[in-house]
Design a protein around this motif. Structure first.
Motif, mmCIF file in Angstrom:
data_model
loop_
_atom_site.group_PDB
_atom_site.id
_atom_site.type_symbol
_atom_site.label_atom_id
_atom_site.label_comp_id
_atom_site.label_asym_id
_atom_site.label_seq_id
_atom_site.Cartn_x
_atom_site.Cartn_y
_atom_site.Cartn_z
ATOM 1 N N ALA A 182 -18.289 3.051 31.574
ATOM 2 C CA ALA A 182 -16.825 3.144 31.631
ATOM 3 C C ALA A 182 -16.238 2.374 32.818
ATOM 4 N N ARG A 269 -21.707 14.478 39.746
ATOM 5 C CA ARG A 269 -22.197 13.258 40.399
ATOM 6 C C ARG A 269 -21.643 13.296 41.816
ATOM 7 N N SER A 304 -11.860 13.399 32.809
ATOM 8 C CA SER A 304 -12.754 13.830 31.736
ATOM 9 C C SER A 304 -12.259 15.016 30.922
ATOM 10 N N ARG A 357 -26.983 10.966 34.405
ATOM 11 C CA ARG A 357 -25.699 11.441 34.939
ATOM 12 C C ARG A 357 -25.306 12.814 34.403
HETATM 13 C C1 PPY Z 1 -19.819 8.604 32.709
HETATM 14 O O1 PPY Z 1 -19.244 8.439 33.789
HETATM 15 O O2 PPY Z 1 -20.992 8.953 32.658
HETATM 16 C C2 PPY Z 1 -19.146 8.395 31.460
HETATM 17 O O3 PPY Z 1 -19.743 8.539 30.452
HETATM 18 C C3 PPY Z 1 -17.757 7.973 31.404
HETATM 19 C C4 PPY Z 1 -16.764 8.952 31.807
HETATM 20 C C5 PPY Z 1 -15.884 8.548 32.743
HETATM 21 C C6 PPY Z 1 -14.922 9.408 33.135
HETATM 22 C C7 PPY Z 1 -14.810 10.643 32.540
HETATM 23 C C8 PPY Z 1 -15.702 11.023 31.582
HETATM 24 C C9 PPY Z 1 -16.693 10.173 31.209
#
Ligand code: PPY
Length: 494
Positions: A182, A269, A304, A357
């Motif tokens: 993203a 994260r 998200s 992630r």
């Molecule tokens: C990620 O960051 O792992 C994604 O898949 C993209 C994302 C980015 C922001 C919100 C939710 C998912």
């Protein structure tokens, strides 16, 4: 036309106007619905929000999300005071580093792109892209898994080797597709278009991310007339939005729908969370403890909340009813779910842990591949022409790709490898990444004794050590420790 004076009078949660790309919008009623929370919008209340908006949203997001009566018109340019943009010291240093990057021909492998990206990316972008969940065990496992061994077959006349293939019926010059990552504009002004253009030139398939910085249509418009594209889908809580998006994609010729199934909630994260995405103080005063204000939790969590955690197997028939595209579930990790997917009638699965992630300590896709293929073999033909098994996570070398294919994968996805290539060198970086993979494929196939991808068989991989799970060392700079790195000292000191 609206003067900046008038606009600045609407700078509160009771009346909040913002400017994006020279147009004025009344976002008062949208504050509580904004996936990133109201706080970030209120920072720009009565002001131009374009700069904050741009890397995170596709250009038309605001237009699509606000009803037309909230589109208030153009800003009167005669009232705009030209602001001389102050470039921070950090940004000046970054630009200087970009100017001194090692020339592209010194880049020998995909790790090199990561080494350069780490130095030239803004801190926020590096934190978002490179972060993985919790203790970052899985992201390391993803790389470690590929350290399984490959015995070579000899004396097979490998003058000509061919690594072209088809992926979901689409021709591909590599047994690799570009997996979705993203927010490409955090790392390069052209964002995902770098991938689209390079992929078109080299016959590689790109998976368009739901959360691309470029709009879906911009990406499709940048593709060549018959360039195959896939779409990654985050399923929205509002299914009418998802239906519209999927059907629009099909109309525009997308050839495969990859539904992300491993992210009902986003992983922690922490590297990203520490970046305090909404925490800098560059805008209108915001009252603390305001209702609806989201906690300050990094880029990913900020955007998200639209993702639907109620998504379940019951939804699959609905997806089937709204599209004829092949449906692939992205983020499968157990034999049980692989069988459920087969029984649900989808056309494939991606063995993925979302680049480490999501659920930390989940196994690598490569490791899961062995168990999953064993079970699928008992449930129908193998390889199954109607059910593809893809793998992603940690793939950086052609030898990684070949191991996955030998163990039964139809093709392999690479996300960060290509992302770091365009962050460091734009479109040319992605082209170079394809060239590196092609060169590595040629050499490795010769050394393995496989003249085409059909000749890759499980016996070519000694996977006996794959489940050893040697304790992972808590370092995040794999590119710096797995091989002799690019000489970066002079580059950084320059
Ligand atoms: C990620 O960051 O792992 C994604 O898949 C993209 C994302 C980015 C922001 C919100 C939710 C998912």
């Amino acid at each position: 036309m609206l003067s900046t004076q008038t606009i600045s009078e609407h700078a509160s949660k009771d009346s909040c106007w913002i400017i994006v790309h020279g147009k004025v919008y009344d976002v008062t009623g949208f504050l509580d619905e904004h996936p990133g929370g109201s706080k970030i919008i209120l920072k720009y209340a009565g002001k131009d929000a374009t700069e904050a908006y741009e890397p995170i949203h596709p250009p038309n997001a605001i237009i699509d999300n606000l009803s037309t009566e909230k589109h208030l018109g153009d800003v009167d340019p005669s009232t705009v005071t030209k602001v001389v943009k102050v470039i921070s010291e950090a940004e000046k240093q970054r630009q200087a580093l970009i100017a001194k990057r090692p020339p592209l021909d010194e880049i020998l492998n995909l790790h090199d792109f990561e080494a350069v990206a780490k130095i030239i990316l803004p801190d926020k972008a590096w934190a978002y892209y490179s972060s993985a969940s919790d203790d970052e065990i899985t992201i390391r496992e993803n790389r470690a898994a590929y350290q399984s061994l490959v015995p070579s077959r000899i004396l097979r006349d490998v003058t000509v080797v061919d690594w072209s293939t088809t992926i979901l019926g689409q021709k591909s010059n590599l047994p690799v597709y570009i997996s979705a990552t993203a927010l490409g504009k955090l790392g390069h002004p052209d964002g995902e278009l770098n991938l689209t253009r390079a992929a078109g030139k080299h016959g590689v398939i790109q998976m368009i991310p739901t959360l691309a910085s470029c709009s879906f249509d911009e990406i499709v418009d940048a593709a060549l007339p018959n360039q195959p594209l896939f779409l990654q889908l985050y399923v929205n809580r509002d299914r009418t939005i998802t239906k519209r998006y999927v059907q629009h994609a099909e109309k525009r010729g997308v050839k495969g729908l990859f539904i992300t199934v491993d992210a009902p909630q986003l992983g922690r994260r922490e590297k990203d969370m520490r970046m305090k995405f909404v925490g800098d103080d560059a805008g209108a005063k915001v009252q603390e403890n305001m209702s609806g204000v989201k906690k300050d939790e990094g880029v990913a969590r900020a955007i998200s909340s639209f993702i639907d955690p109620s998504l379940s197997w019951k939804d699959i028939p609905w997806f089937r009813s709204i599209t004829n595209m092949p449906i692939i579930l992205k983020g499968v990790s157990t034999p049980e779910d692989a069988v459920l997917a087969l029984e649900a009638g989808v056309q494939g699965i991606v063995l993925s842990n979302h680049g480490g992630r999501q659920l930390d300590t989940s196994r690598s896709g490569l490791e899961n591949l062995i168990d999953i293929v064993n079970v699928l073999k008992t449930r129908g033909p193998w390889p199954n022409p109607n059910f593809s098994v893809f793998v992603d996570g940690g793939v950086r070398r052609a030898s990684d790709v070949l191991k996955a294919l030998a163990l039964g994968a139809s093709a392999v996805g690479i996300g960060r490898g290509f992302l770091y290539a365009f962050c460091s060198y734009g479109e040319a970086g992605v082209e170079k990444a394809f060239k590196i993979l092609g060169d590595e494929l040629e050499m490795n196939m010769r050394l393995l004794g496989a003249r085409n991808l059909k000749e890759l068989v499980p016996e070519m991989v000694d996977a006996s050590a794959l489940q050893a799970h040697v304790g992972a060392t808590p370092r995040d700079n794999l590119f710096d420790s797995t091989y002799q790195p690019l000489r970066l000292a002079e580059f950084k000191a320059a």
